[in-house]
Write a protein that holds these residues in place. Sequence first.
Motif, PDB file in Angstrom:
ATOM      1  N   THR A   1      18.807  39.187 -26.882  1.00 48.45           N
ATOM      2  CA  THR A   1      17.708  38.577 -26.138  1.00 48.45           C
ATOM      3  C   THR A   1      18.036  37.142 -25.740  1.00 48.45           C
ATOM      4  N   LYS A   2      18.607  36.391 -26.659  1.00 48.72           N
ATOM      5  CA  LYS A   2      18.910  34.989 -26.376  1.00 48.72           C
ATOM      6  C   LYS A   2      20.151  34.820 -25.506  1.00 48.72           C
ATOM      7  N   LEU A   3      21.185  35.619 -25.740  1.00 46.53           N
ATOM      8  CA  LEU A   3      22.419  35.490 -24.955  1.00 46.53           C
ATOM      9  C   LEU A   3      22.252  35.971 -23.520  1.00 46.53           C
ATOM     10  N   PHE A   4      21.637  37.132 -23.374  1.00 52.84           N
ATOM     11  CA  PHE A   4      21.540  37.759 -22.056  1.00 52.84           C
ATOM     12  C   PHE A   4      20.162  37.622 -21.418  1.00 52.84           C
ATOM     13  N   LYS A   5      19.251  36.959 -22.126  1.00 53.74           N
ATOM     14  CA  LYS A   5      17.870  36.831 -21.634  1.00 53.74           C
ATOM     15  C   LYS A   5      17.341  38.213 -21.249  1.00 53.74           C
ATOM     16  N   LEU A   6      17.482  39.158 -22.175  1.00 53.60           N
ATOM     17  CA  LEU A   6      17.093  40.539 -21.910  1.00 53.60           C
ATOM     18  C   LEU A   6      16.224  41.089 -23.047  1.00 53.60           C
ATOM     19  N   PRO A   7      14.963  40.627 -23.104  1.00 54.77           N
ATOM     20  CA  PRO A   7      14.064  41.212 -24.098  1.00 54.77           C
ATOM     21  C   PRO A   7      13.545  42.562 -23.612  1.00 54.77           C
ATOM     22  N   TYR A   8      13.294  43.441 -24.538  1.00 56.44           N
ATOM     23  CA  TYR A   8      12.657  44.718 -24.211  1.00 56.44           C
ATOM     24  C   TYR A   8      11.174  44.584 -24.521  1.00 56.44           C
ATOM     25  N   GLY A   9      10.410  45.547 -24.087  1.00 57.79           N
ATOM     26  CA  GLY A   9       8.960  45.494 -24.265  1.00 57.79           C
ATOM     27  C   GLY A   9       8.504  45.336 -25.692  1.00 57.79           C
ATOM     28  N   ASP A  10       9.235  45.914 -26.633  1.00 61.19           N
ATOM     29  CA  ASP A  10       8.801  45.794 -28.028  1.00 61.19           C
ATOM     30  C   ASP A  10       9.096  44.423 -28.618  1.00 61.19           C
ATOM     31  N   GLN A  11       9.646  43.526 -27.807  1.00 60.95           N
ATOM     32  CA  GLN A  11       9.808  42.142 -28.242  1.00 60.95           C
ATOM     33  C   GLN A  11       8.650  41.270 -27.787  1.00 60.95           C
ATOM     34  N   THR A  12       7.616  41.879 -27.306  1.00 60.56           N
ATOM     35  CA  THR A  12       6.391  41.193 -26.942  1.00 60.56           C
ATOM     36  C   THR A  12       6.630  40.161 -25.841  1.00 60.56           C
TER      37      THR A  12
END
Length: 110
Positions: free
Chosen positions: A14-25
């Motif tokens: 999430t931090k490296l690629f700025k790619l959170p998924y939905g379950d990361q709120t």
Amino acid sequence: YVYRILEFFVTLRTKLFKLPYGDQTIFIKKDSLVKIGGIAKIPLLEDIELIKRCKKNRLKFYFSRYHSITSPRRWEKMGVLKTTLKNLFILILYKLGVDEKKIYKIYYNN
């Protein structure tokens, strides 16, 4: 224990690629959401589509110091390795432009 390792790698992705998924709120201001066209009406991966449009429109990402709690059902049912590999496969199919309905069927084993 295994979920803490998974949590570490999810945070790293999430931090490296700025790619959170939905379950990361994912939180987004209403005016920003309207600006990028809202939530896509697709059967799966709407969170990935949302993040893609956020990046395209240069919306900044901020990470909360608070944690969200999500269900581990799928991870417990399929196992961490299989779930991780399946999620990666689904993401690759999406990036390759495979139809969302086909991806949905693969994801839900239909």
